[in-house]
Design an enzyme around this catalytic site. Sequence first.
Site, PDB file in Angstrom:
ATOM      1  N   PRO A  10       0.778  -1.441   0.031  1.00  0.00           N
ATOM      2  CA  PRO A  10      -0.064  -0.188  -0.068  1.00  0.00           C
ATOM      3  C   PRO A  10       0.874   1.405  -0.100  1.00  0.00           C
ATOM      4  CG  PRO A  10       0.170  -1.031   2.086  1.00  0.00           C
ATOM      5  CD  PRO A  10       0.789  -1.835   1.274  1.00  0.00           C
ATOM      6  N   ASP A  33       1.920   2.339 -12.179  1.00  0.00           N
ATOM      7  CA  ASP A  33       0.824   3.234 -12.142  1.00  0.00           C
ATOM      8  C   ASP A  33       1.622   4.469 -11.467  1.00  0.00           C
ATOM      9  OD1 ASP A  33      -0.939   1.394 -12.823  1.00  0.00           O
ATOM     10  OD2 ASP A  33      -1.601   0.729 -10.657  1.00  0.00           O
ATOM     11  N   LYS A  55      -2.281   5.645 -14.149  1.00  0.00           N
ATOM     12  CA  LYS A  55      -3.334   5.372 -13.446  1.00  0.00           C
ATOM     13  C   LYS A  55      -3.637   6.241 -12.221  1.00  0.00           C
ATOM     14  CE  LYS A  55      -5.754   1.420 -14.684  1.00  0.00           C
ATOM     15  NZ  LYS A  55      -6.405  -0.032 -14.144  1.00  0.00           N
ATOM     16  N   GLY A  86      -0.409  -1.395  -6.800  1.00  0.00           N
ATOM     17  CA  GLY A  86      -0.706  -0.953  -5.566  1.00  0.00           C
ATOM     18  C   GLY A  86      -1.190  -2.157  -4.788  1.00  0.00           C
ATOM     19  N   GLY A  87      -1.011  -2.436  -3.520  1.00  0.00           N
ATOM     20  CA  GLY A  87      -1.360  -3.540  -2.837  1.00  0.00           C
ATOM     21  C   GLY A  87      -1.391  -4.926  -3.158  1.00  0.00           C
ATOM     22  N   ASP A  88      -2.608  -5.345  -3.388  1.00  0.00           N
ATOM     23  CA  ASP A  88      -2.506  -7.029  -4.052  1.00  0.00           C
ATOM     24  C   ASP A  88      -2.934  -6.869  -5.315  1.00  0.00           C
ATOM     25  OD1 ASP A  88      -2.451 -10.030  -3.393  1.00  0.00           O
ATOM     26  OD2 ASP A  88      -4.104  -9.565  -4.717  1.00  0.00           O
ATOM     27  N   MET A 169     -11.890   2.158  -1.940  1.00  0.00           N
ATOM     28  CA  MET A 169     -12.698   3.298  -3.121  1.00  0.00           C
ATOM     29  C   MET A 169     -13.973   3.612  -2.658  1.00  0.00           C
ATOM     30  SD  MET A 169     -11.622   1.213  -6.634  1.00  0.00           S
ATOM     31  CE  MET A 169     -11.890  -0.341  -5.923  1.00  0.00           C
TER      32      MET A 169
HETATM   33  N1  SAH Z   1      -4.933  -3.453  -5.056  1.00  0.00           N
HETATM   34  C1  SAH Z   1      -5.181  -2.531  -4.067  1.00  0.00           C
HETATM   35  C2  SAH Z   1      -6.464  -1.939  -4.134  1.00  0.00           C
HETATM   36  C3  SAH Z   1      -6.581  -0.858  -5.397  1.00  0.00           C
HETATM   37  S1  SAH Z   1      -8.036  -0.053  -5.297  1.00  0.00           S
HETATM   38  C4  SAH Z   1      -5.049  -3.279  -2.628  1.00  0.00           C
HETATM   39  O1  SAH Z   1      -4.929  -4.415  -2.611  1.00  0.00           O
HETATM   40  O2  SAH Z   1      -4.747  -2.353  -1.702  1.00  0.00           O
HETATM   41  C5  SAH Z   1      -7.454   1.423  -4.512  1.00  0.00           C
HETATM   42  C6  SAH Z   1      -8.075   1.746  -3.064  1.00  0.00           C
HETATM   43  O3  SAH Z   1      -7.294   1.099  -2.209  1.00  0.00           O
HETATM   44  C7  SAH Z   1      -8.168   3.234  -2.650  1.00  0.00           C
HETATM   45  O4  SAH Z   1      -9.238   3.877  -2.961  1.00  0.00           O
HETATM   46  C8  SAH Z   1      -8.133   3.010  -1.292  1.00  0.00           C
HETATM   47  O5  SAH Z   1      -9.550   2.507  -0.772  1.00  0.00           O
HETATM   48  C9  SAH Z   1      -7.197   1.653  -1.018  1.00  0.00           C
HETATM   49  N2  SAH Z   1      -5.598   2.142  -0.734  1.00  0.00           N
HETATM   50  C10 SAH Z   1      -4.669   2.093  -1.598  1.00  0.00           C
HETATM   51  N3  SAH Z   1      -3.501   2.588  -0.913  1.00  0.00           N
HETATM   52  C11 SAH Z   1      -3.901   2.810   0.114  1.00  0.00           C
HETATM   53  C12 SAH Z   1      -3.464   3.737   1.446  1.00  0.00           C
HETATM   54  N4  SAH Z   1      -2.126   4.002   1.256  1.00  0.00           N
HETATM   55  N5  SAH Z   1      -4.048   4.094   2.378  1.00  0.00           N
HETATM   56  C13 SAH Z   1      -5.302   3.389   2.440  1.00  0.00           C
HETATM   57  N6  SAH Z   1      -5.974   2.935   1.308  1.00  0.00           N
HETATM   58  C14 SAH Z   1      -5.465   2.618   0.320  1.00  0.00           C
END
Ligand code: SAH
Length: 476
Positions: A10, A33, A55, A86-88, A169
């Site tokens: 994240p 992105d 993105k 980002g994230g997973d 989101m």
């Molecule tokens: N694949 C990503 C999610 C992508 S959707 C994952 O697994 O985390 C994008 C959403 O992820 C954002 O709208 C928010 O809700 C969340 N997000 C991404 N980065 C974040 C962060 N640093 N802190 C809090 N929420 C985050």
Amino acid sequence: MTVYLVGAGPGDPGLLTLRGAEVLRRAEVVVYDRLSVAALVDMAPATAQRISVGKTPRGPSTPQDEINALLVEHGRAGREVVRLKGGDPFVFARGGEEAAALAAAGVTHEIVPGVTSAVAAPAYAGVPLTHRGLSTSFTVVTGHEDPWAATETDWEAVARVGGTTVVLMGVATRADIARRLMQAGRPADTPVVAVQWGTTPRQRTMRTTLAGLGAAPLSAPATIVIGAVAGLDLAWFERRPLFGRRVVVTRAREQASELRARLEELGAEVVEVPTIAIRPAEVDLAGYVQGADWVVLTSANAVAQLCSQLRDARSLGTAKVAAVGPGTAEALRVFGVRADLVPERTVAEGLVDVFPHGPGRVFLPQAAGARPVVAEGLAAKGWTVDAVTAYSAVGVAVSEAQRAAARGADAIAFTASSTVTNYLGSADPADVPGVVVCIGPVTAETAGRLGLEVTAVAEPHTLEGLVAALQRALTP
Ligand code: SAH
């Protein structure tokens, strides 16, 4: 030829998995992105092609089928491609569509899971998603107003499941979501925690209730946690001593990492503005070692330059080795050499004071323009001194982007006189933060002479001392 869909986590670069780091380090192409963690993109080899697919929430973005086509194209060309997400990659990230496109095109792909913000943002806010007695489940749901997702989500069912609801989101639609959950029976006073920019130096945790969520000030990206667990407060990340503090570090890029790591450990956001770069002199340092009774090292840079020319530690032969301070001694230790002499007072004068009397030969590889204190002091003690320029610290101009990043920082750390001179040479007074901390008296003197008000001088004159001085200066 594999296309890796890699979860970047994240925000905190430390949350990348080992597998992710492994494939990133040998990537030939990185597709990322705009919001991707810069430190992770930097991990790819310098020669890797970097492609931003731009993105951004609500901003201009590359259409998904173009991204898919790009991945297929580079994969087919036989390259090692890392698609950083980002994230997973499989959690609200359209990774499934990318993997399907690759599979359809016959391009080998691998998925490297990442730490999703759904889990990491609450963790960094100190909110456990499940907790004995409070919640036996968590549901992760999108709040995006995408027409398909919006009609597909059964908010009544989400409300009925109870436990913890994590909304990604959901910033734009939060009022609507709160209303639907309350209509479906979740109490208006259900605790809510929203974590903005979770796991980054900009993290902000907002606490409210379901009734208050709609009107609560919030901007994306945020992870919203709804349920009894949001009433728990085990905050730690935002409580670290230097959290929310921005510190400018002016060391040469090659030298900044340790100071950066120490400051980040305490929660500070580090802005690197390298004001000097180390340029080796073309001189046979190894040759000088032969015949020297002592090799005297007055900086870790001098150690690096000397050691880069020696075959190994044995090349020092029977020469004794002196180091001006613990940082220099540590650089020697890494090379397998224990310094015979390290003065307690870690400045040139301190070294001269404790140095034995000659006669004999001293080899002193040092920076161009080094103060003559050591060379003259040792000569006065009866030594024949070979003072040789081993490297020069050449000034690097501060870019406009770096100045902008430095502006509004809370503190600046100077680790050598040259960093002060060079910084002020291309920055202006507005780019000097209120707190100025110097590693030692010489640097502080230079800063004072150039009109800076020095807040603190490190004691001892080491990185630890510097970090401690910054911490004292920045915590009330
Ligand atoms: N694949 C990503 C999610 C992508 S959707 C994952 O697994 O985390 C994008 C959403 O992820 C954002 O709208 C928010 O809700 C969340 N997000 C991404 N980065 C974040 C962060 N640093 N802190 C809090 N929420 C985050």
